[in-house]
Design a protein around this motif. Sequence first.
Motif, mmCIF file in Angstrom:
data_model
loop_
_atom_site.group_PDB
_atom_site.id
_atom_site.type_symbol
_atom_site.label_atom_id
_atom_site.label_comp_id
_atom_site.label_asym_id
_atom_site.label_seq_id
_atom_site.Cartn_x
_atom_site.Cartn_y
_atom_site.Cartn_z
ATOM 1 N N LEU A 21 0.822 -1.209 0.000
ATOM 2 C CA LEU A 21 0.000 0.000 0.000
ATOM 3 C C LEU A 21 0.858 1.262 0.000
ATOM 4 O O LEU A 21 0.485 2.266 -0.609
ATOM 5 C CB LEU A 21 -0.966 -0.012 1.186
ATOM 6 N N ARG A 22 1.995 1.209 0.687
ATOM 7 C CA ARG A 22 2.901 2.370 0.662
ATOM 8 C C ARG A 22 3.454 2.600 -0.737
ATOM 9 O O ARG A 22 3.602 3.741 -1.179
ATOM 10 C CB ARG A 22 4.041 2.189 1.668
ATOM 11 N N SER A 23 3.746 1.522 -1.449
ATOM 12 C CA SER A 23 4.321 1.673 -2.782
ATOM 13 C C SER A 23 3.243 1.867 -3.856
ATOM 14 O O SER A 23 3.562 2.211 -4.984
ATOM 15 C CB SER A 23 5.189 0.462 -3.128
ATOM 16 N N ASN A 24 1.983 1.661 -3.518
ATOM 17 C CA ASN A 24 0.865 1.828 -4.451
ATOM 18 C C ASN A 24 -0.229 2.672 -3.800
ATOM 19 O O ASN A 24 -1.260 2.146 -3.358
ATOM 20 C CB ASN A 24 0.295 0.465 -4.855
ATOM 21 N N PRO A 25 -0.024 3.983 -3.735
ATOM 22 C CA PRO A 25 -0.992 4.830 -3.038
ATOM 23 C C PRO A 25 -2.395 4.779 -3.652
ATOM 24 O O PRO A 25 -3.384 4.975 -2.941
ATOM 25 C CB PRO A 25 -0.399 6.231 -3.129
ATOM 26 N N GLN A 26 -2.469 4.481 -4.955
ATOM 27 C CA GLN A 26 -3.796 4.391 -5.564
ATOM 28 C C GLN A 26 -4.578 3.217 -4.968
ATOM 29 O O GLN A 26 -5.774 3.326 -4.702
ATOM 30 C CB GLN A 26 -3.707 4.204 -7.092
ATOM 31 N N GLN A 27 -3.879 2.109 -4.763
ATOM 32 C CA GLN A 27 -4.532 0.947 -4.170
ATOM 33 C C GLN A 27 -4.921 1.225 -2.718
ATOM 34 O O GLN A 27 -5.972 0.795 -2.257
ATOM 35 C CB GLN A 27 -3.615 -0.285 -4.244
ATOM 36 N N TRP A 142 -7.741 10.135 -11.632
ATOM 37 C CA TRP A 142 -7.617 9.317 -12.831
ATOM 38 C C TRP A 142 -6.946 7.979 -12.498
ATOM 39 O O TRP A 142 -7.375 6.921 -12.959
ATOM 40 C CB TRP A 142 -6.822 10.047 -13.929
ATOM 41 N N ALA A 143 -5.914 8.011 -11.667
ATOM 42 C CA ALA A 143 -5.235 6.776 -11.263
ATOM 43 C C ALA A 143 -6.193 5.872 -10.498
ATOM 44 O O ALA A 143 -6.207 4.647 -10.699
ATOM 45 C CB ALA A 143 -4.006 7.100 -10.416
ATOM 46 N N LEU A 144 -7.001 6.450 -9.650
ATOM 47 C CA LEU A 144 -8.002 5.668 -8.917
ATOM 48 C C LEU A 144 -9.019 5.062 -9.870
ATOM 49 O O LEU A 144 -9.427 3.910 -9.728
ATOM 50 C CB LEU A 144 -8.708 6.532 -7.877
ATOM 51 N N PHE A 145 -9.441 5.846 -10.857
ATOM 52 C CA PHE A 145 -10.392 5.361 -11.846
ATOM 53 C C PHE A 145 -9.816 4.154 -12.586
ATOM 54 O O PHE A 145 -10.474 3.128 -12.744
ATOM 55 C CB PHE A 145 -10.742 6.486 -12.821
ATOM 56 N N GLU A 146 -8.566 4.285 -13.050
ATOM 57 C CA GLU A 146 -7.935 3.184 -13.772
ATOM 58 C C GLU A 146 -7.773 1.952 -12.878
ATOM 59 O O GLU A 146 -8.013 0.823 -13.307
ATOM 60 C CB GLU A 146 -6.579 3.619 -14.321
ATOM 61 N N ALA A 147 -7.379 2.174 -11.647
ATOM 62 C CA ALA A 147 -7.214 1.054 -10.723
ATOM 63 C C ALA A 147 -8.557 0.372 -10.463
ATOM 64 O O ALA A 147 -8.635 -0.862 -10.399
ATOM 65 C CB ALA A 147 -6.597 1.536 -9.412
ATOM 66 N N LEU A 151 -9.538 -3.455 -11.258
ATOM 67 C CA LEU A 151 -10.102 -4.301 -10.216
ATOM 68 C C LEU A 151 -11.424 -4.903 -10.671
ATOM 69 O O LEU A 151 -11.680 -6.097 -10.476
ATOM 70 C CB LEU A 151 -10.284 -3.497 -8.928
ATOM 71 N N ASP A 152 -12.268 -4.101 -11.306
ATOM 72 C CA ASP A 152 -13.547 -4.606 -11.815
ATOM 73 C C ASP A 152 -13.320 -5.685 -12.867
ATOM 74 O O ASP A 152 -14.027 -6.695 -12.895
ATOM 75 C CB ASP A 152 -14.381 -3.464 -12.403
ATOM 76 N N GLU A 153 -12.321 -5.470 -13.740
ATOM 77 C CA GLU A 153 -12.017 -6.462 -14.769
ATOM 78 C C GLU A 153 -11.535 -7.762 -14.139
ATOM 79 O O GLU A 153 -11.942 -8.851 -14.544
ATOM 80 C CB GLU A 153 -10.957 -5.912 -15.740
#
Length: 161
Positions: A21-27, A142-147, A151-153
């Motif tokens: 989570l630290r290395s992937n703030p969007q997640q 935008w990064a959250l949207f892509e993530a 995740l949905d996929e």
Amino acid sequence: MAPSWLDQLERNLEERLNAFLRSNPQQDQLLRQQHLHDRQQDLQRRRRQLQEQAQEHRRQLLSLAREVRDWRSRSDRARAAGADALSRRAEAHTQTLMDQGRQLWEELGLLGQQFRDLDHQLDALHKSAAQQQKGRSLDDDWALFEAQQELDELRRRQGLS
């Protein structure tokens, strides 16, 4: 006592999750949003349950009020006809019904308090979500949207949604 292998595994997994989570703030942001969403869903479900319980209590109170009215009328008729013992029994039954009504009324008041508490919690969650939205840039959104799309996929592929 030495920590068990399960405790060690749990600690290791927790450390890995925190590092990820630290290395992937969007997640991390997605996880926080999901937590807020789940909490909001839970509170709304509980709110609906309280509304249903309150509606049932109101229905029971109205039914008790009709019964009290009917038994008072019967008591009056028995007294007028000189059947004092029957009148007293009807009055005692009326009192029992009124006690049940008072108990239901108190429970309805408690449900109302719980409902207000849930509303306060929901308001706090809405404010928290709005605060999180304010602090993000367009790039973050935008990064959250892509993530979220990824995740949905993944969920679709795994048959989870």
